[in-house]
Motif scaffolding. Structure first.
Motif, PDB file in Angstrom:
ATOM      1  N   GLN A 139       0.848  -1.195   0.000  1.00  0.00           N
ATOM      2  CA  GLN A 139       0.000   0.000   0.000  1.00  0.00           C
ATOM      3  C   GLN A 139       0.883   1.245   0.000  1.00  0.00           C
ATOM      4  OE1 GLN A 139      -1.862  -1.448   3.487  1.00  0.00           O
ATOM      5  NE2 GLN A 139      -3.713  -2.144   2.465  1.00  0.00           N
ATOM      6  N   ALA A 140       0.832   2.019  -1.072  1.00  0.00           N
ATOM      7  CA  ALA A 140       1.677   3.206  -1.219  1.00  0.00           C
ATOM      8  C   ALA A 140       1.095   4.344  -0.389  1.00  0.00           C
ATOM      9  CB  ALA A 140       1.788   3.592  -2.688  1.00  0.00           C
ATOM     10  N   ASN A 141       1.281   4.243   0.892  1.00  0.00           N
ATOM     11  CA  ASN A 141       0.592   5.094   1.851  1.00  0.00           C
ATOM     12  C   ASN A 141       0.791   6.587   1.585  1.00  0.00           C
ATOM     13  OD1 ASN A 141      -0.819   5.715   4.313  1.00  0.00           O
ATOM     14  ND2 ASN A 141       1.148   6.016   5.289  1.00  0.00           N
ATOM     15  N   SER A 142       2.040   7.005   1.409  1.00  0.00           N
ATOM     16  CA  SER A 142       2.310   8.442   1.337  1.00  0.00           C
ATOM     17  C   SER A 142       1.665   9.106   0.130  1.00  0.00           C
ATOM     18  CB  SER A 142       3.819   8.687   1.327  1.00  0.00           C
ATOM     19  OG  SER A 142       4.424   8.064   0.203  1.00  0.00           O
ATOM     20  N   THR A 143       1.430   8.354  -0.941  1.00  0.00           N
ATOM     21  CA  THR A 143       0.822   8.949  -2.136  1.00  0.00           C
ATOM     22  C   THR A 143      -0.704   8.963  -2.077  1.00  0.00           C
ATOM     23  OG1 THR A 143       0.670   6.878  -3.402  1.00  0.00           O
ATOM     24  CG2 THR A 143       2.763   8.068  -3.473  1.00  0.00           C
ATOM     25  N   LEU A 144      -1.270   8.351  -1.038  1.00  0.00           N
ATOM     26  CA  LEU A 144      -2.727   8.292  -0.908  1.00  0.00           C
ATOM     27  C   LEU A 144      -3.255   9.145   0.235  1.00  0.00           C
ATOM     28  CD1 LEU A 144      -3.181   4.419  -1.346  1.00  0.00           C
ATOM     29  CD2 LEU A 144      -3.169   6.183  -3.119  1.00  0.00           C
ATOM     30  N   THR A 145      -2.352   9.659   1.071  1.00  0.00           N
ATOM     31  CA  THR A 145      -2.753  10.380   2.274  1.00  0.00           C
ATOM     32  C   THR A 145      -3.717  11.513   1.977  1.00  0.00           C
ATOM     33  OG1 THR A 145      -0.742   9.800   3.487  1.00  0.00           O
ATOM     34  CG2 THR A 145      -1.864  11.813   4.162  1.00  0.00           C
ATOM     35  N   PHE A 146      -3.531  12.187   0.856  1.00  0.00           N
ATOM     36  CA  PHE A 146      -4.333  13.371   0.545  1.00  0.00           C
ATOM     37  C   PHE A 146      -5.818  13.055   0.369  1.00  0.00           C
ATOM     38  CE2 PHE A 146      -4.098  11.474  -3.489  1.00  0.00           C
ATOM     39  CZ  PHE A 146      -4.848  12.155  -4.430  1.00  0.00           C
ATOM     40  N   ALA A 147      -6.174  11.782   0.140  1.00  0.00           N
ATOM     41  CA  ALA A 147      -7.558  11.460  -0.240  1.00  0.00           C
ATOM     42  C   ALA A 147      -8.201  10.391   0.637  1.00  0.00           C
ATOM     43  CB  ALA A 147      -7.591  11.006  -1.698  1.00  0.00           C
ATOM     44  N   LYS A 148      -7.627  10.064   1.798  1.00  0.00           N
ATOM     45  CA  LYS A 148      -8.105   8.913   2.575  1.00  0.00           C
ATOM     46  C   LYS A 148      -9.365   9.167   3.394  1.00  0.00           C
ATOM     47  CE  LYS A 148      -3.445   7.304   3.642  1.00  0.00           C
ATOM     48  NZ  LYS A 148      -2.525   7.260   4.772  1.00  0.00           N
ATOM     49  N   ARG A 149      -9.716  10.393   3.681  1.00  0.00           N
ATOM     50  CA  ARG A 149     -10.686  10.656   4.743  1.00  0.00           C
ATOM     51  C   ARG A 149     -12.103  10.195   4.424  1.00  0.00           C
ATOM     52  NH1 ARG A 149      -8.347  15.540   8.453  1.00  0.00           N
ATOM     53  NH2 ARG A 149      -6.222  14.707   8.367  1.00  0.00           N
ATOM     54  N   PHE A 150     -12.349   9.894   3.176  1.00  0.00           N
ATOM     55  CA  PHE A 150     -13.697   9.453   2.827  1.00  0.00           C
ATOM     56  C   PHE A 150     -14.071   8.161   3.546  1.00  0.00           C
ATOM     57  CE2 PHE A 150     -11.236   6.963  -0.247  1.00  0.00           C
ATOM     58  CZ  PHE A 150     -11.936   5.766  -0.315  1.00  0.00           C
ATOM     59  N   GLU A 151     -13.074   7.281   3.815  1.00  0.00           N
ATOM     60  CA  GLU A 151     -13.391   5.993   4.426  1.00  0.00           C
ATOM     61  C   GLU A 151     -13.939   6.159   5.841  1.00  0.00           C
ATOM     62  OE1 GLU A 151     -11.443   2.403   3.878  1.00  0.00           O
ATOM     63  OE2 GLU A 151     -10.228   3.019   2.162  1.00  0.00           O
ATOM     64  N   GLN A 152     -13.452   7.157   6.555  1.00  0.00           N
ATOM     65  CA  GLN A 152     -13.985   7.386   7.898  1.00  0.00           C
ATOM     66  C   GLN A 152     -15.483   7.683   7.847  1.00  0.00           C
ATOM     67  OE1 GLN A 152     -14.056  11.075  10.501  1.00  0.00           O
ATOM     68  NE2 GLN A 152     -12.093  10.188  11.132  1.00  0.00           N
ATOM     69  N   TYR A 153     -15.885   8.524   6.908  1.00  0.00           N
ATOM     70  CA  TYR A 153     -17.307   8.868   6.821  1.00  0.00           C
ATOM     71  C   TYR A 153     -18.149   7.665   6.423  1.00  0.00           C
ATOM     72  CZ  TYR A 153     -16.335  13.721   7.775  1.00  0.00           C
ATOM     73  OH  TYR A 153     -15.957  14.883   8.404  1.00  0.00           O
ATOM     74  N   PHE A 203     -16.583  10.726  -2.077  1.00  0.00           N
ATOM     75  CA  PHE A 203     -16.560  12.115  -1.605  1.00  0.00           C
ATOM     76  C   PHE A 203     -15.230  12.763  -2.022  1.00  0.00           C
ATOM     77  CE2 PHE A 203     -18.493   9.520   1.977  1.00  0.00           C
ATOM     78  CZ  PHE A 203     -19.784   9.582   1.483  1.00  0.00           C
ATOM     79  N   PRO A 204     -15.036  13.022  -3.303  1.00  0.00           N
ATOM     80  CA  PRO A 204     -13.740  13.515  -3.784  1.00  0.00           C
ATOM     81  C   PRO A 204     -13.385  14.912  -3.287  1.00  0.00           C
ATOM     82  CG  PRO A 204     -15.388  13.585  -5.530  1.00  0.00           C
ATOM     83  CD  PRO A 204     -16.015  12.847  -4.387  1.00  0.00           C
ATOM     84  N   GLN A 205     -14.334  15.593  -2.656  1.00  0.00           N
ATOM     85  CA  GLN A 205     -14.041  16.933  -2.134  1.00  0.00           C
ATOM     86  C   GLN A 205     -13.193  16.889  -0.859  1.00  0.00           C
ATOM     87  OE1 GLN A 205     -17.107  15.673  -2.583  1.00  0.00           O
ATOM     88  NE2 GLN A 205     -18.149  16.875  -4.166  1.00  0.00           N
ATOM     89  N   LEU A 206     -13.079  15.721  -0.217  1.00  0.00           N
ATOM     90  CA  LEU A 206     -12.409  15.627   1.081  1.00  0.00           C
ATOM     91  C   LEU A 206     -10.912  15.418   0.896  1.00  0.00           C
ATOM     92  CD1 LEU A 206     -14.985  13.400   3.015  1.00  0.00           C
ATOM     93  CD2 LEU A 206     -14.817  15.899   2.945  1.00  0.00           C
ATOM     94  N   LEU A 207     -10.234  16.457   0.450  1.00  0.00           N
ATOM     95  CA  LEU A 207      -8.801  16.387   0.192  1.00  0.00           C
ATOM     96  C   LEU A 207      -8.037  17.184   1.238  1.00  0.00           C
ATOM     97  CD1 LEU A 207      -8.598  16.870  -3.684  1.00  0.00           C
ATOM     98  CD2 LEU A 207      -8.697  14.751  -2.379  1.00  0.00           C
ATOM     99  N   THR A 208      -6.936  16.608   1.722  1.00  0.00           N
ATOM    100  CA  THR A 208      -6.070  17.338   2.648  1.00  0.00           C
ATOM    101  C   THR A 208      -5.013  18.144   1.906  1.00  0.00           C
ATOM    102  OG1 THR A 208      -4.595  15.426   2.849  1.00  0.00           O
ATOM    103  CG2 THR A 208      -6.370  15.618   4.461  1.00  0.00           C
ATOM    104  N   LEU A 209      -4.766  17.793   0.663  1.00  0.00           N
ATOM    105  CA  LEU A 209      -3.811  18.506  -0.184  1.00  0.00           C
ATOM    106  C   LEU A 209      -4.397  18.627  -1.582  1.00  0.00           C
ATOM    107  CD1 LEU A 209      -0.476  16.632   0.651  1.00  0.00           C
ATOM    108  CD2 LEU A 209      -1.066  18.946   1.391  1.00  0.00           C
ATOM    109  N   PRO A 210      -4.091  19.691  -2.286  1.00  0.00           N
ATOM    110  CA  PRO A 210      -4.507  19.750  -3.693  1.00  0.00           C
ATOM    111  C   PRO A 210      -3.845  18.631  -4.492  1.00  0.00           C
ATOM    112  CG  PRO A 210      -3.797  21.909  -2.902  1.00  0.00           C
ATOM    113  CD  PRO A 210      -3.420  20.913  -1.848  1.00  0.00           C
ATOM    114  N   VAL A 211      -4.501  18.204  -5.547  1.00  0.00           N
ATOM    115  CA  VAL A 211      -3.961  17.141  -6.385  1.00  0.00           C
ATOM    116  C   VAL A 211      -2.577  17.516  -6.910  1.00  0.00           C
ATOM    117  CG1 VAL A 211      -4.306  15.857  -8.524  1.00  0.00           C
ATOM    118  CG2 VAL A 211      -6.256  16.328  -7.026  1.00  0.00           C
ATOM    119  N   GLU A 212      -2.351  18.789  -7.209  1.00  0.00           N
ATOM    120  CA  GLU A 212      -1.068  19.220  -7.766  1.00  0.00           C
ATOM    121  C   GLU A 212       0.065  19.001  -6.770  1.00  0.00           C
ATOM    122  OE1 GLU A 212      -3.838  20.992  -7.751  1.00  0.00           O
ATOM    123  OE2 GLU A 212      -4.352  20.755  -9.870  1.00  0.00           O
ATOM    124  N   VAL A 213      -0.202  19.236  -5.472  1.00  0.00           N
ATOM    125  CA  VAL A 213       0.831  19.026  -4.456  1.00  0.00           C
ATOM    126  C   VAL A 213       1.128  17.539  -4.323  1.00  0.00           C
ATOM    127  CG1 VAL A 213       1.409  19.286  -2.013  1.00  0.00           C
ATOM    128  CG2 VAL A 213       0.227  21.129  -3.231  1.00  0.00           C
TER     129      VAL A 213
END
Length: 692
Positions: free
Chosen positions: A273-287, A573-583
């Motif tokens: 699991q490539a954790n560091s590259t997915l961190t920006f988009a993980k929060r949807f699973e909590q909801y 829920f693609p709006q739940l980003l901790t970082l912009p896709v560009e970052v």
């Protein structure tokens, strides 16, 4: 000019030095434990000293520690590169908590911290809830925590001073193309982020013979084996990994299976699991997990049906048209912890729910998670009074009416006594002056401090005398990496002879002549304590360089930006980003200067018959529930406990001690499925707030 080419030019122009002096030909004995005095930040950690904190959570099994009786600290020397056992060596720093049993089990528990980059000894010493749960295991066996290579007191890798190399470049540069490229990068925050990350790796390559390709899970798995053997544990050991430490534990399961008796994975992620590259988009699973728990609760399901679809619609609505709070709301300080919500909230858009997810992950019992369904309803209905009552500070004035703090002019003594030639020189030289003054006024505080006081006083005197600032910055940066050349008195002597005035070098070398090996070690630690503040402040608790070395070698080397984009695309829920896709894309460019020495086979799932207990939490925004299920598929003897109202790393969120009870019972008899009844009780369920 491409990024990597630009950085090579930068390093060549900024630095006139070659590789620092190699380690002495006199090699320390490998794989032998040496007991040393515990550093003050470890022995005085709040888990050992703060009784009020423990009492607030009802913790009763923290009774303080007595160095030399209930605990000890020490070092074990290992090769930096196991393929070159006669080459460079590094010290691994450990803390051993002796079992409270009069006849402890022969196999200890070795604690593997998260991150990557987190210092394991600090994580235990400053984590009262963590230590409380470990103490239940300690009733039957020793606990060993250690700082993984590159972290804490194990050849800590820092980066703070290196940003000044940019200023050195601008002073020495005569090429307009380089100047133009630098200005373009500075104006692009995303590119600037990547340059600074790569600069850390490039400076180690330019200034030292540190091999960043050896700071990864494969090497660390070997460290565990040799640490245990050096401490006299010859009948195997068990592992307790948290967060990234769960991945390291799995590497150890694959690398040294005959020595690993059993494993606890707390907040688990697999090597695949490539954790560091997915961190920006993980929060949807909590909801999704919150909504599933609500659907399983009759009262909640009746009050809030079809939450997934309603939440998706709400996010789309507030992304397009944020809900304005007029007047702005002063947020309850409980909800501003960790910067998850701002102190003053003037609108509600998707970032509000990103922040709530972070808080739910953080708080024992789930914090605001129980409020989520009710909050969705309130925002659908435009009921901002509920939002203010749930998240606003009690009895706080409206933000618009609150008096603004009066500006405070800095005291005259705080103004710099010099003019930096480059803006990036301001912080390191100010820090140099401050530390030089503090150490000069500190009196006789120890021989290790005496050497550092001489060195810093010499550098600051030359700065104030008007010596070339680029040359002095080079001296200061070189001092920062002396500890990475090894715990060897000759490295202090070489630095003094090459970078201090003749008078200061003579005085510093006279001090070295009186040092014990541990005095040298403490001097190296003191140098790092100063170096961590010669730029954006760093802490020994965590090494960003070690984190990047691991992530670049293990995550980014074996994945693509398309795979991380696919993970985002699969989110409801693609709006739940901790970082912009560009970052997030720039993470890949951040690894240009970091080695990638591992074979792709290391990223495959670990297949093992070693008994393994997995703790995974429904509110975890760092290692989601689904990740544990993937790990279980390749474990022959795997047990799974799901925690409904806790966040990332159960042992640090569970003051009631259920997780410690389950883990202790499992470690006593790994072949038997543990009793997990306590984890299913009311105390570990979300108690949803219903409409009145």
């Amino acid at each position: 000019m491409k990024l990597k080419v630009f950085l090579l030019v930068l390093l060549a122009l900024a630095l006139n030095v070659g590789v620092a002096a190699a380690q002495s030909d006199v090699k320390p004995e490998l794989y032998t434990a040496t007991v040393i005095s515990c550093p003050s930040d470890i022995i005085n950690g709040i888990a050992f000293t703060d009784r009020d904190y423990a009492a607030n959570f009802g913790i009763t099994n923290l009774n303080g520690e007595v160095e030399g009786e209930t605990m000890e600290c020490g070092i074990v020397t290992v090769p930096e590169n196991y393929d070159e056992p006669d080459g460079r060596t590094i010290e691994l720093f450990y803390m051993r908590l002796f079992s409270t049993s009069k006849s402890p089990a022969a196999d200890p528990l070795i604690y593997l911290s998260g991150g990557p980059g987190i210092a394991g000894t600090n994580e235990v010493a400053t984590g009262p809830i963590t230590l409380s749960n470990l103490n239940q295991i300690r009733e039957r066996r020793d606990i060993v925590a250690y700082d993984q290579r590159g972290t804490g007191y194990s050849n800590y890798l820092l980066c703070a001073p290196f940003s000044s190399a940019v200023g050195m470049l601008l002073e020495r540069n005569e090429d307009p193309a380089v100047q133009a490229q630098f200005e373009a990068i500075q104006s692009n925050p995303v590119m600037d982020f990547a340059v600074k990350k790569n600069l850390c790796a490039g400076m180690y390559d330019a200034l030292t013979d540190v091999d960043l390709g050896q700071y990864n899970s494969v090497a660390s798995a070997q460290d565990i084996l040799h640490l245990a053997e050096a401490l006299g544990y010859t009948k195997g050991y068990s592992l307790y990994g948290t967060s990234y430490g769960t991945r390291l534990a799995q590497y150890a399961m694959r690398t040294t299976p005959d020595q690993v008796r059993s494993v606890v994975l707390d907040g688990a992620l697999a090597p695949s699991q490539a954790n560091s590259t997915l961190t920006f988009a993980k929060r949807f699973e909590q909801y999704l997990n919150i909504f599933a728990q609500c659907a399983a609760d009759d009262a909640c399901a009746n009050a809030y049906p079809d939450l997934k679809a309603r939440f998706a619609a709400l996010l789309e609505k507030i992304e397009a048209n944020p809900i304005v709070l007029d007047p702005p709301m002063v947020v309850n300080p409980n909800w501003t912890v960790g910067g998850n919500l701002p102190a003053v909230l003037d609108k509600i858009d998707p970032s509000f729910f990103v922040g709530l997810a972070g808080l739910s992950n953080l708080f024992p019992g789930g914090g605001p998670a129980k409020l989520v369904p009710r909050t969705i309803l309130a925002l659908e209905e435009g009921d901002l009074d509920y939002v203010r009552s749930a998240f606003g500070a009690p009895d706080a004035p409206a933000a618009a009416d609150a008096a603004a703090p009066a500006p405070v002019a800095p005291p005259v003594t705080a103004q710099p006594a010099f003019q930096p030639d480059q803006p990036s020189f301001q912080a390191p030289f100010s820090t140099l002056l401050m530390f030089a003054q503090v150490l000069a006024a500190g009196g006789d505080t120890g021989i290790d401090t005496h050497w550092l006081a001489i060195a810093l006083d010499d550098l600051q005197a030359r700065l104030m005398a008007g010596e070339d600032q680029v040359d002095l910055m080079e001296d200061l940066i070189t001092l920062s990496v002396v500890p990475n050349m090894g715990v060897d008195a000759q490295n202090l002597i070489d630095y003094a002879n090459e970078h201090l005035s003749a008078k200061a070098a003579k005085a510093a070398n006279a001090v070295v002549a009186q040092m014990t090996q541990h005095d040298v070690r403490k001097t190296m630690w003191g140098i790092q304590d100063v170096a961590m503040r010669l730029g954006n402040p760093e802490s020994r608790q965590s090494s960003a360089v070690q984190q990047d070395a691991v992530n670049c070698a293990e995550d980014l080397a074996f994945t693509t930006i398309e795979e991380s984009q696919a993970y985002l695309d699969a989110s409801p829920f693609p709006q739940l980003l901790t970082l912009p896709v560009e970052v997030n894309k720039m993470l890949f460019d951040s690894c240009k200067f970091y080695p990638k020495p591992l074979d792709e086979a290391v990223s495959k799932p670990v297949m093992s018959d070693i008994p393994t207990l997995i703790f995974q939490s429904a509110l975890d925004v760092q290692t989601p529930l689904s990740w544990a299920q993937d790990i279980l598929k390749t474990l022959k003897t795997g047990y799974y406990v799901e925690w409904s109202n806790l966040g990332h790393v159960v042992s640090g969120r569970d003051p009631r001690g259920c997780s410690g009870d389950i883990a202790a019972a499992f470690l006593d008899n790994p072949a038997r499925e543990p009793n997990i009844t306590c984890s299913q009780g009311k105390d570990y369920k979300l108690q949803f707030v219903l409409p009145k």
